[in-house]
Design a protein around this motif. Sequence first.
Motif, PDB file in Angstrom:
ATOM      1  N   VAL A  98     103.755 -74.492 165.565  1.00 31.61           N
ATOM      2  CA  VAL A  98     104.490 -74.978 166.732  1.00 31.61           C
ATOM      3  C   VAL A  98     105.192 -76.275 166.337  1.00 31.61           C
ATOM      4  CG1 VAL A  98     104.328 -75.784 169.105  1.00 31.61           C
ATOM      5  CG2 VAL A  98     102.830 -73.928 168.317  1.00 31.61           C
ATOM      6  N   ALA A  99     106.483 -76.327 166.525  1.00 28.41           N
ATOM      7  CA  ALA A  99     107.258 -77.497 166.098  1.00 28.41           C
ATOM      8  C   ALA A  99     106.782 -78.763 166.812  1.00 28.41           C
ATOM      9  CB  ALA A  99     108.730 -77.261 166.371  1.00 28.41           C
ATOM     10  N   LEU A 113     106.730 -91.677 154.615  1.00 34.52           N
ATOM     11  CA  LEU A 113     106.665 -90.965 153.342  1.00 34.52           C
ATOM     12  C   LEU A 113     105.707 -89.786 153.535  1.00 34.52           C
ATOM     13  CD1 LEU A 113     106.353 -94.093 151.021  1.00 34.52           C
ATOM     14  CD2 LEU A 113     108.445 -92.801 151.580  1.00 34.52           C
ATOM     15  N   ALA A 114     105.320 -89.168 152.436  1.00 37.08           N
ATOM     16  CA  ALA A 114     104.348 -88.079 152.538  1.00 37.08           C
ATOM     17  C   ALA A 114     103.003 -88.644 152.962  1.00 37.08           C
ATOM     18  CB  ALA A 114     104.226 -87.351 151.201  1.00 37.08           C
ATOM     19  N   ASN A 125     108.528 -82.845 159.944  1.00 37.56           N
ATOM     20  CA  ASN A 125     109.045 -81.718 159.172  1.00 37.56           C
ATOM     21  C   ASN A 125     108.084 -80.538 159.267  1.00 37.56           C
ATOM     22  OD1 ASN A 125     111.280 -83.176 158.313  1.00 37.56           O
ATOM     23  ND2 ASN A 125     110.269 -83.907 156.452  1.00 37.56           N
ATOM     24  N   ALA A 126     108.650 -79.380 159.510  1.00 35.52           N
ATOM     25  CA  ALA A 126     107.812 -78.190 159.700  1.00 35.52           C
ATOM     26  C   ALA A 126     107.079 -77.790 158.424  1.00 35.52           C
ATOM     27  CB  ALA A 126     108.661 -77.026 160.198  1.00 35.52           C
ATOM     28  N   ALA A 145      99.992 -82.730 152.620  1.00 36.05           N
ATOM     29  CA  ALA A 145     100.992 -83.798 152.692  1.00 36.05           C
ATOM     30  C   ALA A 145     102.056 -83.417 153.719  1.00 36.05           C
ATOM     31  CB  ALA A 145     101.631 -84.020 151.332  1.00 36.05           C
ATOM     32  N   VAL A 146     102.237 -84.284 154.713  1.00 35.45           N
ATOM     33  CA  VAL A 146     103.200 -84.038 155.797  1.00 35.45           C
ATOM     34  C   VAL A 146     104.218 -85.166 155.805  1.00 35.45           C
ATOM     35  CG1 VAL A 146     103.472 -83.723 158.287  1.00 35.45           C
ATOM     36  CG2 VAL A 146     101.402 -82.874 157.138  1.00 35.45           C
ATOM     37  N   THR A 147     105.477 -84.828 156.039  1.00 33.81           N
ATOM     38  CA  THR A 147     106.527 -85.838 156.120  1.00 33.81           C
ATOM     39  C   THR A 147     107.184 -85.802 157.498  1.00 33.81           C
ATOM     40  OG1 THR A 147     108.148 -84.287 155.206  1.00 33.81           O
ATOM     41  CG2 THR A 147     107.020 -85.733 153.644  1.00 33.81           C
ATOM     42  N   GLY A 148     107.787 -86.922 157.855  1.00 31.71           N
ATOM     43  CA  GLY A 148     108.470 -87.022 159.138  1.00 31.71           C
ATOM     44  C   GLY A 148     108.856 -88.463 159.414  1.00 31.71           C
TER      45      GLY A 148
END
Length: 357
Positions: A153-154, A126-127, A159-160, A92-95
Motif C-alpha cells: 500500500v503506497a 537517505l537509505a 519510495n515503493a 533499506a527504505v528511501t523517501g
Amino acid sequence: MPFALPDLPTVRRTNRDNLAAFLKGADASVPNNALRVLSDQNAGGAFLNLKYLAYIAKNALPDKAEGDWLLRWAYILFGGPKAATFASGTIAVTGVKGTLLPAESILATSDSVEYQTKADVYLSGLATEVAVACLTAGAIGNRDAGAPLSLSVAVSNVNADAKVVRIDGGADTESDDDLRTRVLLRLRRPPQGGDADDYVQWALAVPGVTRAWSSPNGMGIGTVVVRFLCDALRAGNAGLPTDADLAAVRAYLDTVRPVCVKDFFVVAPIPQRLAIKIRNLSDDTPSTRLAIEAALQMLLLERAAPGQTIYAAWVSAAISEVVGDGYFDLDFADAVMASPGHMASLAASAGGGIAYP
C-alpha cells in the motif's frame, strides 16, 4: 524369514486355485463368469488387507515410520517436531526526510511473500534501515542481501521499492528425516540427567539447529561446551550460527540443564579450511567437478565434527565414488584440526575449496 508381499495377480491365482481345490466342480478359469468375478473381487479385498499389513509393519517402529506415525513417537518422547520459525531482519527504505513509515506496513517480494515493519520509523532522507518480520513461517522468508521488495500500500513520500539488508532466521517445520534422527537418538541414548548426549539432544531441539556436539570439561573440570551448526538456516554462512542463534540455544539449555554445572558455554565451531587439489582428473568436466564437490560436502556432513581429523583416505574414497573407473591424483594430507573447537570446512568463507591445478 521376512514376509514377502505377493502382488495382485498372485493373490488372484491363489484364490482361484483354492476354489478349484476345495469347491467340487468349481471353475474360476472361465473369463467373466460369476465365480471368476467373485473370486477376483475377494482377491482384491485380500490384497488391500495385505498391503495395509505391510504398511503397518513399516510404520510400527520409528526407524522407518513416516508422517503421523513418526509424529506419534515424537510427541510421546519429547513433545513433537520443531515448529517452523519466522524470518526477520532489516530492509533499506528511501523517501523524503522526516516521513513516517508506520509500524505494520506491508511489503512483498516478487513471489508474494509478505513482510511487516515492526515499529514506526522516520526516514532520514537517505537509505533508512527498517526492522521487518516475515508473515509466513519457514525458510521461504529468508532473503539474500539486495533482494527487492515493494510496499503493498503506497505511503506518501516513501519510495515503493525497498531492498533487503539482511533477512534470515526462517526455518521450515522439521522434516521426517531430521525428526526420525532425533527420535532414534532419544531411544538409543535415554536421558541421563545431564550427560554429554543430553546436551546434544537439548541443542537439537532448538528450531534451526541440525548438528550439535558437547564437550564435557571442555573449559576445565566441571564445565560443558556445546557447539552446533544450522546447516539449512545459515546455509549462506556454511551453517555457522549467528550471535542470536547462540543466545537462543543457550537460553533453551538454561531451562533444561542441571544447575550444578560449574560453568557452561555455547559457541560456534571454528571453520578450518580444507585445501584439496585434484590433478589429472580423467573426466574433467563441469558436471564431474560439481559431483565431486557435492560428494565432499556430503563427506563433511557425515564425518566432520569439532576436533575431528579428516583423513586423506576418506577424501579419496569420496572422489572415487564419483570418478568410478576413471582416475585422478590427490594432493591432500590428513587434516588435523588446530583445536578441539576447529571443524573442517570447504566453504569459501573458511578459505578452503577444491583446486584443479
